[in-house]
Design a protein around this motif. Sequence first.
Motif, PDB file in Angstrom:
ATOM      1  N   LYS A 246       0.841  -1.197   0.000  1.00 17.82           N
ATOM      2  CA  LYS A 246       0.000   0.000   0.000  1.00 17.82           C
ATOM      3  C   LYS A 246       0.881   1.254   0.000  1.00 17.82           C
ATOM      4  CE  LYS A 246      -3.803  -2.128   2.609  1.00 17.82           C
ATOM      5  NZ  LYS A 246      -4.614  -2.080   3.866  1.00 17.82           N
ATOM      6  N   ALA A 247       0.517   2.210  -0.842  1.00 18.98           N
ATOM      7  CA  ALA A 247       1.274   3.453  -0.917  1.00 18.98           C
ATOM      8  C   ALA A 247       1.172   4.209   0.393  1.00 18.98           C
ATOM      9  CB  ALA A 247       0.748   4.307  -2.060  1.00 18.98           C
ATOM     10  N   GLN A 248       2.311   4.671   0.889  1.00 17.35           N
ATOM     11  CA  GLN A 248       2.339   5.408   2.155  1.00 17.35           C
ATOM     12  C   GLN A 248       2.064   6.890   1.959  1.00 17.35           C
ATOM     13  OE1 GLN A 248       2.651   3.546   5.064  1.00 17.35           O
ATOM     14  NE2 GLN A 248       2.401   1.997   3.451  1.00 17.35           N
ATOM     15  N   ALA A 249       2.097   7.352   0.700  1.00 18.60           N
ATOM     16  CA  ALA A 249       1.819   8.758   0.391  1.00 18.60           C
ATOM     17  C   ALA A 249       1.400   8.841  -1.078  1.00 18.60           C
ATOM     18  CB  ALA A 249       3.049   9.627   0.644  1.00 18.60           C
TER      19      ALA A 249
ATOM     20  N   GLY B 193       6.954  -8.687 -21.200  1.00 15.02           N
ATOM     21  CA  GLY B 193       7.638  -8.941 -19.937  1.00 15.02           C
ATOM     22  C   GLY B 193       7.835  -7.685 -19.126  1.00 15.02           C
ATOM     23  N   TYR B 194       6.812  -6.812 -19.143  1.00 15.55           N
ATOM     24  CA  TYR B 194       6.923  -5.521 -18.467  1.00 15.55           C
ATOM     25  C   TYR B 194       7.042  -5.632 -16.946  1.00 15.55           C
ATOM     26  CZ  TYR B 194       5.801  -2.683 -22.597  1.00 15.55           C
ATOM     27  OH  TYR B 194       5.833  -2.059 -23.812  1.00 15.55           O
ATOM     28  N   GLY B 195       6.634  -6.761 -16.384  1.00 15.70           N
ATOM     29  CA  GLY B 195       6.700  -6.895 -14.927  1.00 15.70           C
ATOM     30  C   GLY B 195       8.085  -6.679 -14.359  1.00 15.70           C
ATOM     31  N   ARG B 196       9.108  -6.908 -15.199  1.00 16.25           N
ATOM     32  CA  ARG B 196      10.488  -6.727 -14.738  1.00 16.25           C
ATOM     33  C   ARG B 196      10.847  -5.261 -14.516  1.00 16.25           C
ATOM     34  NH1 ARG B 196      13.236  -9.801 -19.635  1.00 16.25           N
ATOM     35  NH2 ARG B 196      11.509  -8.705 -20.672  1.00 16.25           N
ATOM     36  N   SER B 197      10.084  -4.361 -15.140  1.00 15.86           N
ATOM     37  CA  SER B 197      10.380  -2.930 -14.991  1.00 15.86           C
ATOM     38  C   SER B 197       9.704  -2.317 -13.768  1.00 15.86           C
ATOM     39  CB  SER B 197       9.942  -2.180 -16.258  1.00 15.86           C
ATOM     40  OG  SER B 197       8.538  -2.276 -16.441  1.00 15.86           O
ATOM     41  N   THR B 198       8.902  -3.094 -13.063  1.00 20.31           N
ATOM     42  CA  THR B 198       8.260  -2.617 -11.843  1.00 20.31           C
ATOM     43  C   THR B 198       9.126  -3.013 -10.656  1.00 20.31           C
ATOM     44  OG1 THR B 198       6.067  -2.892 -12.829  1.00 20.31           O
ATOM     45  CG2 THR B 198       6.176  -2.698 -10.437  1.00 20.31           C
ATOM     46  N   VAL B 199       9.759  -2.044 -10.051  1.00 20.96           N
ATOM     47  CA  VAL B 199      10.698  -2.327  -8.961  1.00 20.96           C
ATOM     48  C   VAL B 199      10.325  -1.509  -7.728  1.00 20.96           C
ATOM     49  CG1 VAL B 199      12.573  -2.904 -10.528  1.00 20.96           C
ATOM     50  CG2 VAL B 199      12.286  -0.551  -9.788  1.00 20.96           C
ATOM     51  N   SER B 200      10.731  -2.011  -6.587  1.00 23.27           N
ATOM     52  CA  SER B 200      10.475  -1.312  -5.334  1.00 23.27           C
ATOM     53  C   SER B 200      11.407  -0.125  -5.172  1.00 23.27           C
ATOM     54  CB  SER B 200      10.654  -2.266  -4.148  1.00 23.27           C
ATOM     55  OG  SER B 200       9.723  -3.322  -4.192  1.00 23.27           O
ATOM     56  N   THR B 201      10.898   0.911  -4.528  1.00 25.29           N
ATOM     57  CA  THR B 201      11.693   2.079  -4.172  1.00 25.29           C
ATOM     58  C   THR B 201      11.539   2.330  -2.686  1.00 25.29           C
ATOM     59  OG1 THR B 201       9.887   3.649  -4.559  1.00 25.29           O
ATOM     60  CG2 THR B 201      11.265   3.055  -6.458  1.00 25.29           C
ATOM     61  N   ASP B 202      12.262   3.319  -2.182  1.00 24.97           N
ATOM     62  CA  ASP B 202      12.129   3.663  -0.766  1.00 24.97           C
ATOM     63  C   ASP B 202      10.707   4.154  -0.458  1.00 24.97           C
ATOM     64  OD1 ASP B 202      14.769   3.032  -0.386  1.00 24.97           O
ATOM     65  OD2 ASP B 202      15.476   5.111  -0.554  1.00 24.97           O
ATOM     66  N   GLU B 203      10.066   4.753  -1.473  1.00 28.23           N
ATOM     67  CA  GLU B 203       8.731   5.320  -1.254  1.00 28.23           C
ATOM     68  C   GLU B 203       7.619   4.311  -1.504  1.00 28.23           C
ATOM     69  OE1 GLU B 203      10.980   6.742  -3.364  1.00 28.23           O
ATOM     70  OE2 GLU B 203      11.717   8.192  -1.880  1.00 28.23           O
TER      71      GLU B 203
ATOM     72  N   ALA C 264       6.878  -2.755  -4.463  1.00 28.76           N
ATOM     73  CA  ALA C 264       6.142  -3.331  -5.589  1.00 28.76           C
ATOM     74  C   ALA C 264       6.581  -4.768  -5.800  1.00 28.76           C
ATOM     75  CB  ALA C 264       6.392  -2.512  -6.852  1.00 28.76           C
ATOM     76  N   VAL C 265       5.736  -5.542  -6.482  1.00 22.80           N
ATOM     77  CA  VAL C 265       6.074  -6.911  -6.862  1.00 22.80           C
ATOM     78  C   VAL C 265       6.749  -6.867  -8.236  1.00 22.80           C
ATOM     79  CG1 VAL C 265       5.211  -9.223  -7.347  1.00 22.80           C
ATOM     80  CG2 VAL C 265       4.106  -7.817  -5.581  1.00 22.80           C
ATOM     81  N   THR C 266       7.999  -7.300  -8.303  1.00 24.54           N
ATOM     82  CA  THR C 266       8.757  -7.276  -9.551  1.00 24.54           C
ATOM     83  C   THR C 266       8.593  -8.593 -10.291  1.00 24.54           C
ATOM     84  OG1 THR C 266      10.398  -5.780  -8.603  1.00 24.54           O
ATOM     85  CG2 THR C 266      11.038  -6.990 -10.584  1.00 24.54           C
ATOM     86  N   GLY C 267       8.246  -8.504 -11.573  1.00 19.52           N
ATOM     87  CA  GLY C 267       8.100  -9.699 -12.388  1.00 19.52           C
ATOM     88  C   GLY C 267       9.443 -10.294 -12.755  1.00 19.52           C
ATOM     89  N   GLN C 268       9.405 -11.570 -13.149  1.00 15.12           N
ATOM     90  CA  GLN C 268      10.631 -12.282 -13.504  1.00 15.12           C
ATOM     91  C   GLN C 268      10.622 -12.817 -14.928  1.00 15.12           C
ATOM     92  OE1 GLN C 268      13.098 -12.328 -11.169  1.00 15.12           O
ATOM     93  NE2 GLN C 268      11.672 -11.137  -9.904  1.00 15.12           N
TER      94      GLN C 268
END
Length: 466
Positions: A227-230, A304-314, A317-321
């Motif tokens: 869940k987004a914190q902001a 294979g776009y799921g690989r471009s979704t990555v977690s940040t400090d803010e 996210a669930v990153t695809g493989q």
Amino acid sequence: MKKEFLVGTLTATLCLGGIGMMTSCTNEDPVNNETNNEGNTGSGNSAYVIAATVDDASYLVTASSLDEGEVSLDNSKEVIDATYWVYKDQKMVFALVYNKGGSGTGASYYLDGQGDIQKKYDYTYNRITTYGTWGENVVTVSTGDSKTTDANGNIAQALLFNYLNESDGSQSASSINAENFLGNGETVSFSGVVEANSRVYTSVIPMGMSKYGIGQWPEMVTDEALKAQADGGSGSSSYEQGEIPRTQYPDSAFVAIYNGSSFSDKPVIARTGKIGYACGRMRSQYYQTIWAADNGDIYVFSPGYGRSTVSTDELKAVTGQLPSGVMRIKAGETDFDSSYYVNLEEIGTKHPVYRCWHATEDYFLLQLYKNGAESMINDGTSADVSELAVFKGEEGTITPVSGLPADMSIGGEPFGENGAVYIPVNVTTGDYPAFYKVDVKTGQATKGLSVKADQITTAGVLNKQE
């Protein structure tokens, strides 16, 4: 075999157009006429209708061949500046304007008995994120607010449909719930509309959970940290605190299969975990990457776009493989063919697909990320997607396209006919834009019709209307 041809505008090598469907026509030449120097249709009953631009104006111009010669815009028709072009049943071409986040506008055009282009109808409708055809209608689709809210004022999302009728110019709208559409609590969007096997197929794109969805199905939250914190993001990627703005299922592809007559009917959902969700993407636009071969088999392409979704400090996210790949649904079936899978990053240039179109039989034209998966993941909307290849579905092979100008940019979506693909090509050398004919079996491109314009977008066939 004839099919609707959906086309869209492209700019250079970065944002290549709207979702499209090539026409696969009969082996007979659809344009049997004589052409004068201005591209008039002569005595024939059909013409190629080409979308072109000069300065800031858009035009439709006729020609009798895309294989050779040169045509000017002297006798063309000035038209609205469309984002997408839909050639419907060789009767009319629909011009659809995206208008970013605002309401869409459009118009339809036809050939009169003298072979001149005339406007038929005007349209206004909800914004577009994808589109297609169903029966007599051109259909536009987007996801937006519904009229349903929860006790906290959170608004449920809906899939919004507009139906633009080719016969009488009428239009209608409908909507269905986009929340929990797949039974996993997530909001969805559609990408592409394919008519085949007396059914309609569309790729379903999961987009995370809205605050409304979280309130209704809290058990569907796989990780509270998602869940987004902001508030964050921008434009079509903006999100609010408390929602899950990225899908929890990046490594699954879903296809909705409709047997009825409208999107209000309950579809069968086919799912595979061998590829990620199936669509090309440029900001809020979802580009169709599912297509029917001539035998009715549905081929489903994933970048294979799921690989471009990555977690940040803010934002976690669930990153695809999963890599870019292809699956199919056999004609008449309602689930993915478990015996078929092609990893696009193991064949040809080993580059992921960005967009694709059916050409003929089981041949598909692929638009690829020229610098590979790392560019797709890291460069986003600035990635170079100018590489082209032909994919043979049954054999699972790729043939690179050769013979195109080195300084080219693709003007718009291609047009498929008689076992070949015509690509609208713009160049920077001072030459006029031209269509290049690609042999799908060899990948060899040869220069065809030149158009005296600044840019060309696409072409389709229209019959004269008395």
